[in-house]
Design a protein around this motif. Structure first.
Motif, PDB file in Angstrom:
ATOM      1  N   UNK A   1       0.857  -1.189   0.000  1.00  0.00           N
ATOM      2  CA  UNK A   1       0.000   0.000   0.000  1.00  0.00           C
ATOM      3  C   UNK A   1       0.889   1.234   0.000  1.00  0.00           C
ATOM      4  N   UNK A   2       0.770   2.023  -1.044  1.00  0.00           N
ATOM      5  CA  UNK A   2       1.494   3.281  -1.193  1.00  0.00           C
ATOM      6  C   UNK A   2       2.995   3.093  -0.965  1.00  0.00           C
ATOM      7  N   UNK A   3       3.542   3.626   0.127  1.00  0.00           N
ATOM      8  CA  UNK A   3       4.982   3.581   0.345  1.00  0.00           C
ATOM      9  C   UNK A   3       5.475   2.211   0.801  1.00  0.00           C
ATOM     10  N   UNK A   4       4.566   1.329   1.150  1.00  0.00           N
ATOM     11  CA  UNK A   4       4.895   0.059   1.790  1.00  0.00           C
ATOM     12  C   UNK A   4       4.980  -1.053   0.742  1.00  0.00           C
ATOM     13  N   UNK A   5       6.201  -1.415   0.345  1.00  0.00           N
ATOM     14  CA  UNK A   5       6.424  -2.541  -0.561  1.00  0.00           C
ATOM     15  C   UNK A   5       7.043  -3.692   0.216  1.00  0.00           C
ATOM     16  N   UNK A   6       6.682  -4.929  -0.168  1.00  0.00           N
ATOM     17  CA  UNK A   6       7.098  -6.095   0.607  1.00  0.00           C
ATOM     18  C   UNK A   6       7.541  -7.226  -0.316  1.00  0.00           C
ATOM     19  N   UNK A   7       8.191  -8.189   0.300  1.00  0.00           N
ATOM     20  CA  UNK A   7       8.694  -9.339  -0.438  1.00  0.00           C
ATOM     21  C   UNK A   7       7.703 -10.499  -0.350  1.00  0.00           C
ATOM     22  N   UNK A   8       7.498 -11.171  -1.497  1.00  0.00           N
ATOM     23  CA  UNK A   8       6.570 -12.294  -1.561  1.00  0.00           C
ATOM     24  C   UNK A   8       7.191 -13.422  -2.376  1.00  0.00           C
ATOM     25  N   UNK A   9       6.724 -14.641  -2.102  1.00  0.00           N
ATOM     26  CA  UNK A   9       6.963 -15.770  -2.989  1.00  0.00           C
ATOM     27  C   UNK A   9       5.731 -15.889  -3.882  1.00  0.00           C
ATOM     28  N   UNK A  10       5.932 -15.691  -5.166  1.00  0.00           N
ATOM     29  CA  UNK A  10       4.799 -15.569  -6.092  1.00  0.00           C
ATOM     30  C   UNK A  10       4.596 -16.872  -6.864  1.00  0.00           C
ATOM     31  N   UNK A  11       3.362 -17.357  -6.814  1.00  0.00           N
ATOM     32  CA  UNK A  11       2.975 -18.595  -7.489  1.00  0.00           C
ATOM     33  C   UNK A  11       1.865 -18.272  -8.502  1.00  0.00           C
ATOM     34  N   UNK A  12       2.185 -18.066  -9.759  1.00  0.00           N
ATOM     35  CA  UNK A  12       1.117 -17.911 -10.760  1.00  0.00           C
ATOM     36  C   UNK A  12       0.479 -19.274 -11.038  1.00  0.00           C
ATOM     37  N   UNK A  13      -0.824 -19.372 -10.799  1.00  0.00           N
ATOM     38  CA  UNK A  13      -1.535 -20.641 -10.971  1.00  0.00           C
ATOM     39  C   UNK A  13      -2.665 -20.471 -11.983  1.00  0.00           C
ATOM     40  N   UNK A  14      -3.018 -21.585 -12.617  1.00  0.00           N
ATOM     41  CA  UNK A  14      -4.134 -21.621 -13.561  1.00  0.00           C
ATOM     42  C   UNK A  14      -5.113 -22.681 -13.098  1.00  0.00           C
ATOM     43  N   UNK A  15      -6.385 -22.326 -13.081  1.00  0.00           N
ATOM     44  CA  UNK A  15      -7.428 -23.269 -12.666  1.00  0.00           C
ATOM     45  C   UNK A  15      -8.737 -22.830 -13.290  1.00  0.00           C
ATOM     46  N   UNK A  16      -9.671 -23.731 -13.329  1.00  0.00           N
ATOM     47  CA  UNK A  16     -10.972 -23.417 -13.904  1.00  0.00           C
ATOM     48  C   UNK A  16     -11.990 -23.274 -12.788  1.00  0.00           C
ATOM     49  N   UNK A  17     -12.799 -22.205 -12.885  1.00  0.00           N
ATOM     50  CA  UNK A  17     -13.841 -21.992 -11.884  1.00  0.00           C
ATOM     51  C   UNK A  17     -14.944 -21.133 -12.479  1.00  0.00           C
ATOM     52  N   UNK A  18     -16.020 -21.029 -11.741  1.00  0.00           N
ATOM     53  CA  UNK A  18     -17.136 -20.170 -12.152  1.00  0.00           C
ATOM     54  C   UNK A  18     -17.059 -18.870 -11.363  1.00  0.00           C
ATOM     55  N   UNK A  19     -17.119 -17.747 -12.086  1.00  0.00           N
ATOM     56  CA  UNK A  19     -17.053 -16.435 -11.465  1.00  0.00           C
ATOM     57  C   UNK A  19     -18.427 -15.787 -11.476  1.00  0.00           C
ATOM     58  N   UNK A  20     -18.794 -15.185 -10.359  1.00  0.00           N
ATOM     59  CA  UNK A  20     -20.067 -14.482 -10.257  1.00  0.00           C
ATOM     60  C   UNK A  20     -20.068 -13.262 -11.170  1.00  0.00           C
ATOM     61  N   UNK A  21     -21.245 -12.871 -11.630  1.00  0.00           N
ATOM     62  CA  UNK A  21     -21.384 -11.681 -12.469  1.00  0.00           C
ATOM     63  C   UNK A  21     -21.170 -10.429 -11.636  1.00  0.00           C
ATOM     64  N   UNK A  22     -20.372  -9.504 -12.132  1.00  0.00           N
ATOM     65  CA  UNK A  22     -20.141  -8.232 -11.455  1.00  0.00           C
ATOM     66  C   UNK A  22     -20.035  -8.424  -9.946  1.00  0.00           C
ATOM     67  N   UNK A  23     -19.123  -9.270  -9.555  1.00  0.00           N
ATOM     68  CA  UNK A  23     -19.003  -9.526  -8.135  1.00  0.00           C
ATOM     69  C   UNK A  23     -17.766 -10.337  -7.807  1.00  0.00           C
ATOM     70  N   UNK A  24     -17.589 -10.581  -6.494  1.00  0.00           N
ATOM     71  CA  UNK A  24     -16.427 -11.304  -5.984  1.00  0.00           C
ATOM     72  C   UNK A  24     -16.730 -12.786  -5.874  1.00  0.00           C
ATOM     73  N   UNK A  25     -15.740 -13.579  -6.246  1.00  0.00           N
ATOM     74  CA  UNK A  25     -15.767 -15.026  -6.011  1.00  0.00           C
ATOM     75  C   UNK A  25     -14.604 -15.349  -5.077  1.00  0.00           C
ATOM     76  N   UNK A  26     -14.816 -16.275  -4.151  1.00  0.00           N
ATOM     77  CA  UNK A  26     -13.811 -16.570  -3.125  1.00  0.00           C
ATOM     78  C   UNK A  26     -13.292 -18.000  -3.300  1.00  0.00           C
ATOM     79  N   UNK A  27     -11.990 -18.121  -3.363  1.00  0.00           N
ATOM     80  CA  UNK A  27     -11.339 -19.413  -3.514  1.00  0.00           C
ATOM     81  C   UNK A  27     -10.487 -19.670  -2.268  1.00  0.00           C
ATOM     82  N   UNK A  28     -10.683 -20.822  -1.641  1.00  0.00           N
ATOM     83  CA  UNK A  28      -9.906 -21.196  -0.452  1.00  0.00           C
ATOM     84  C   UNK A  28      -8.564 -21.782  -0.887  1.00  0.00           C
ATOM     85  N   UNK A  29      -7.491 -21.254  -0.315  1.00  0.00           N
ATOM     86  CA  UNK A  29      -6.154 -21.796  -0.517  1.00  0.00           C
ATOM     87  C   UNK A  29      -5.771 -22.483   0.791  1.00  0.00           C
ATOM     88  N   UNK A  30      -5.780 -23.821   0.815  1.00  0.00           N
ATOM     89  CA  UNK A  30      -5.591 -24.562   2.059  1.00  0.00           C
ATOM     90  C   UNK A  30      -4.280 -25.340   2.037  1.00  0.00           C
TER      91      UNK A  30
END
Length: 907
Positions: free
Chosen positions: A482-511
């Motif tokens: 956020x703004x001045x605050x940059x941080x380090x991450x381990x980034x995992x680009x993933x591909x999966x198939x799912x159904x997304x709600x229209x004009x809205x948020x869909x929530x995926x659990x990462x367990x």
């Protein structure tokens, strides 16, 4: 007999010189216009080329002139608008054209006047089929045009859109068009003419005009590029009256010409206007190949356009109507900046290199503002589900460590927002950012620990596991928190198939899970083939591929072939040298590898190398005379790399192609052999057209000044179909030119780019040779006999729209909302736009839909909160009755109709 005299200046904002140089001339020209109007009340009026951006450009230098402009605009003596800039019609979307006119109207009214109510498209390189409907939606008439019509097109006609909307239309004289009277009578400069000279020139001009307009109504268009006002106009009109005392002389802004259409019936012409010039050198050249010049500009433009229409517009519609009015001015500014790049000589790529470089800077700034809107949407959702602002979690003091984002158990919530108002069931790519300040609690590695990977599984809202593919792992990547605050991450680009709600948020659990996560399921059938049960993809030894529709059994062979020929043209025209390469392949090497094969996706990578003479040489003799054009003796390797992807449930193949362009003076195309001879279909700005294969005029245009090109415009979709089905090509961005020879194999060609050196008024420049890495994304989609155009168009929208996402520790989630969709559109209608109201009203949004068929279509609109619905004109003035508040509305739309609605929420 009636003479309609029209005076204007056609102002290309940037073209053979960059904007700031042209602005020097613009300021002087504007001062001359204002001074002439102020000094002579008998000078009835002047038109500022149908644009309003000229006012802004002048006032940035001379803000004290605002009242001078306003005085003349209020009195109707200076006609401004209806456009913000005069655009191209084939290289921008229908939505961009509508926004262009909305902004032009706003600016005209800000000066106390009304926009000029004429559909002035005097110098645009051909005209799209739906333009009469758009003009009708803004109350603009007549349309005034030149290019796209030729000597066979009548001077006065009714132009009909696919929905039946008609617009009275004036076709300017083919020879010199909007500049004819200037070039033959008054001259370029504001220099007084002697009476005898004027009368002699005018009498000759009158006889020439009669051949086109007939004997009764003659249009005198005094409107050449960048000309000064002719202050002597009242005197000139008096001399015309003396020459023709029985004639009526009307100083017009074209609105008076509507009487011509009331007095007599005029012929009807339906659809697009793309006729090439059929006789003299100055007879309104169509100039088709601007569709493929400066691919870098086309690609950057389309990527911004996709973001604005399919991401920023819906996001701002939501945010502006949910108590975020401070964002509206940024949205409005961003659209204005974008449309500046749609000035027709700019987006067409026929300007000098300096113009293109300035355009790229504007595109970068537009994307930066789009980024902030996505961030705002994420921040609002984050605050909603965590119960507090992000500032609570951001770094406050440099001496303090910020609160960790890591979940101690390794469980996270991936939040994905679909900005489109319809559900999407598709392959999604998202970046999972695991906080780098805390090791993931569950890891696994193959062998003896050569590469450690986080062990996690994905689940949708219902608890269903979503198989995924991990593209790569990138450790210690810096991302902005956020703004001045940059941080380090381990980034995992993933591909999966799912159904997304229209004009809205869909929530995926990462367990997090204890065991190593592997998915052995794949689609490979052999080293070079894959199948998902719907289609069979087979890679050929030459790098092309075959696609078999397993439902019909039909095979589409040798797709994605590459063809290279030579180019001696410029930003306007593709021209091959005599004896130059035609349909050359020159393949010197090809490799095929499998990059991915998993439960959701199989990807092949094909690398092809083409050995070609590096450039063309323009040779001379020992006598210092020009000798001709030849290919150089130096060779270069043009490398084409294509990543060909087949999704596990898809009936299409996506292709990402990069070209390392080291070859100059060439045109590069790809092909799609459909095996279906005859007509083809093409999407064009809110309509689908059916065109004949080959040239519509056959061999008739061989002797014309501008022969009919095989190349035609398309807006992202083109294909062929018969009673067994067919195949369609979808372009994600940047590609606008295609051709379809009348061949038995039904082959279609799509121009990737043209590399050339000629630019207007220079000795040649280098940027337009595109010697760099070029990126392309497109799709080959098999279609059934009953696949509707609306379905194809919806597929294009999904392809061009990327959801936005962010990940949050599960422990940070306080509460999830029960309902995620705030607006949904179902049924046969196609989505056009979802945007804030143009006046910025916070309690309303504007929805546009279109019926992409030749029969009536219906749709249902579902809302999360009650709203009142009212039909609007395209200019957002009210049209229909205001309906009572409800959560659901049934929409019925006539064939090919564009309809606009306003949704008014109570809070």
């Amino acid at each position: 007999m009636k003479f309609y005299y029209f005076n204007s200046t056609h102002w290309d904002r940037e073209w053979y010189q960059p904007f700031q140089r042209f602005r020097r001339y613009l300021v002087a020209t504007a001062d001359g216009i204002l001074s002439a109007l102020e000094k002579d009340e008998t000078l009835k009026q002047f038109t500022f080329d149908g644009q309003t951006i000229v006012l802004e450009d002048v006032l940035e230098i001379h803000p004290e002139w605002r009242e001078r402009f306003a005085r003349q605009i209020r009195r109707g003596r200076l006609n401004v608008g209806p456009w913000y800039v005069m655009p191209d019609e084939f290289l921008v979307s229908a939505e961009s054209l509508i926004r262009n006119l909305l902004i032009g109207r706003e600016i005209a009214r800000s000066f106390g006047g009304e926009p000029w109510q004429t559909g002035y498209i005097c110098d645009i390189f051909g005209h799209m089929a739906q333009m009469p409907q758009i003009f009708h939606g803004f109350g603009l008439a007549p349309a005034v045009l030149w290019r796209g019509a030729n000597s066979r097109t009548p001077a006065f006609f009714l132009w009909e859109a696919p929905d039946g909307s008609r617009c009275e239309t004036i076709h300017l004289i083919p020879r010199n068009g909007y500049a004819d009277f200037t070039l033959w009578v008054t001259g370029w400069w504001n220099t007084p003419l002697a009476e005898a000279d004027f009368k002699q020139r005018f009498q000759k001009e009158t006889e020439r005009l009669k051949h086109h307009f007939g004997p009764d109504n003659l249009i005198l268009s005094d409107a050449l590029d960048h000309i000064e006002i002719h202050a002597q106009t009242p005197q000139y009109l008096q001399w015309i009256r003396e020459l023709y005392p029985d004639a009526e002389v009307i100083h017009t802004n074209y609105r008076e010409t509507l009487e011509i259409f009331r007095e007599s019936e005029q012929p009807v012409i339906r659809g697009e206007l793309i006729s090439p010039a059929d006789s003299r050198p100055a007879d309104g050249l169509l100039i088709t190949h601007t569709l493929s010049s400066r691919y870098d500009i086309k690609a950057a433009h389309d990527l911004c356009q996709n973001r604005l229409e399919l991401e920023s517009d819906p996001l701002l519609a939501y945010l502006n109507s949910h108590s975020r009015p401070e964002l509206f001015p940024f949205w409005h500014h961003n659209w204005k900046q974008f449309i500046k790049n749609q000035a027709h000589d700019s987006i067409c790529g026929c300007a000098v290199d300096a113009v293109s470089r300035q355009m790229h800077t504007r595109f970068e700034e537009i994307n930066q503002i789009c980024d902030t809107f996505s961030e705002d949407m994420i921040l609002q959702d984050r605050a909603r589900i965590t119960g507090h602002s992000i500032t609570k979690d951001a770094r406050t003091l440099m001496i303090e460590e910020p609160p960790s984002e890591a979940d101690p158990d390794g469980n996270y919530l991936l939040n994905i927002y679909n900005p489109l108002p319809f559900e999407r069931d598709e392959l999604i790519e998202a970046e999972l950012r695991f906080p780098g300040d805390s090791p993931y609690p569950r890891k696994g590695a193959d062998g003896f620990g050569y590469e450690w990977v986080n062990n996690f599984r994905l689940y949708d809202k219902s608890g269903r596991e979503l198989p995924y593919q991990l593209k790569r792992i990138r450790h210690n990547q810096m991302r902005n928190f956020y703004r001045h605050d940059s941080r380090s991450y381990d980034c995992y680009p993933v591909q999966f198939r799912t159904r997304l709600a229209a004009c809205g948020w869909s929530r995926i659990q990462v367990k997090a899970v204890q065991d190593k996560v592997r998915f052995f399921t794949g689609q490979l059938q052999s080293r070079r083939s894959a199948s998902n049960g719907k289609v069979l993809l087979s890679i050929n030894a030459d790098g092309t591929f075959d696609l078999q529709d397993l439902r019909s059994g039909r095979v589409y062979s040798c797709l994605n072939d590459i063809f290279i020929d030579r180019e001696i043209g410029d930003g306007w025209n593709h021209v091959q040298p005599v004896g130059g390469r035609k349909l050359a392949q020159s393949l010197s090497g090809c490799s095929v590898s499998v990059k991915e094969d998993g439960p959701v996706l199989t990807v092949f990578e094909v690398v092809r190398k083409f050995e070609l003479p590096r450039e063309l040489t323009y040779t001379g003799t020992i006598h210092e005379t020009y000798d001709g054009i030849a290919e150089s003796t130096e060779y270069a390797t043009l490398t084409v790399t294509s990543r060909i992807s087949l999704g596990a449930e898809d009936d299409f193949v996506n292709v990402q192609t990069t070209v390392l362009n080291t070859v100059r003076d060439c045109r590069v195309r790809l092909s799609m052999a459909s095996g279906i001879p005859g007509d083809y279909f093409a999407y064009q700005n809110y309509t689908f057209l059916t065109r004949p294969a080959g040239r519509a005029t056959g061999n008739e245009s061989e002797p014309w000044q501008e022969s009919e090109p095989l190349e035609k415009n398309f807006s992202g979709i083109a294909g062929k179909r018969d009673e067994q089905g067919g195949i369609a090509f979808l372009a994600k961005y940047g590609l606008h030119e295609m051709s379809c020879p009348n061949w038995e194999n039904g082959e279609m060609f799509f121009t990737l780019y043209r590399a050339f050196r000629r630019t207007v008024g220079t000795d040649g420049e280098s940027d337009c040779q595109l010697e760099r890495m070029l990126h392309f994304e497109y799709r080959f989609s098999v279609v059934s006999p009953d696949t509707s155009f609306a379905e194809l168009y919806g597929q294009l929208l999904r392809y061009r729209s990327a959801p936005i996402s962010y990940m949050l520790a599960q422990t940070a989630v306080a509460e999830l909302p029960g309902r995620e969709t705030w607006i949904a559109l179902d049924g046969e209608l196609s989505f056009g736009a979802l945007k804030p109201a143009q006046d910025g009203a916070g309690n309303s949004v504007v929805l546009r839909v279109v019926n992409l068929s030749d029969r009536p279509a219906a749709g249902r609109l579902t809302l999360s909160a009650p709203a009142r619905l009212q039909e609007l004109n395209l200019d957002e003035t009210t049209h229909g009755e205001l309906q009572n508040a409800a959560r659901k509305f049934e929409l019925n739309v006539a064939p090919w109709k564009i309809l606009t609605y306003q949704l008014i929420f109570s809070n």
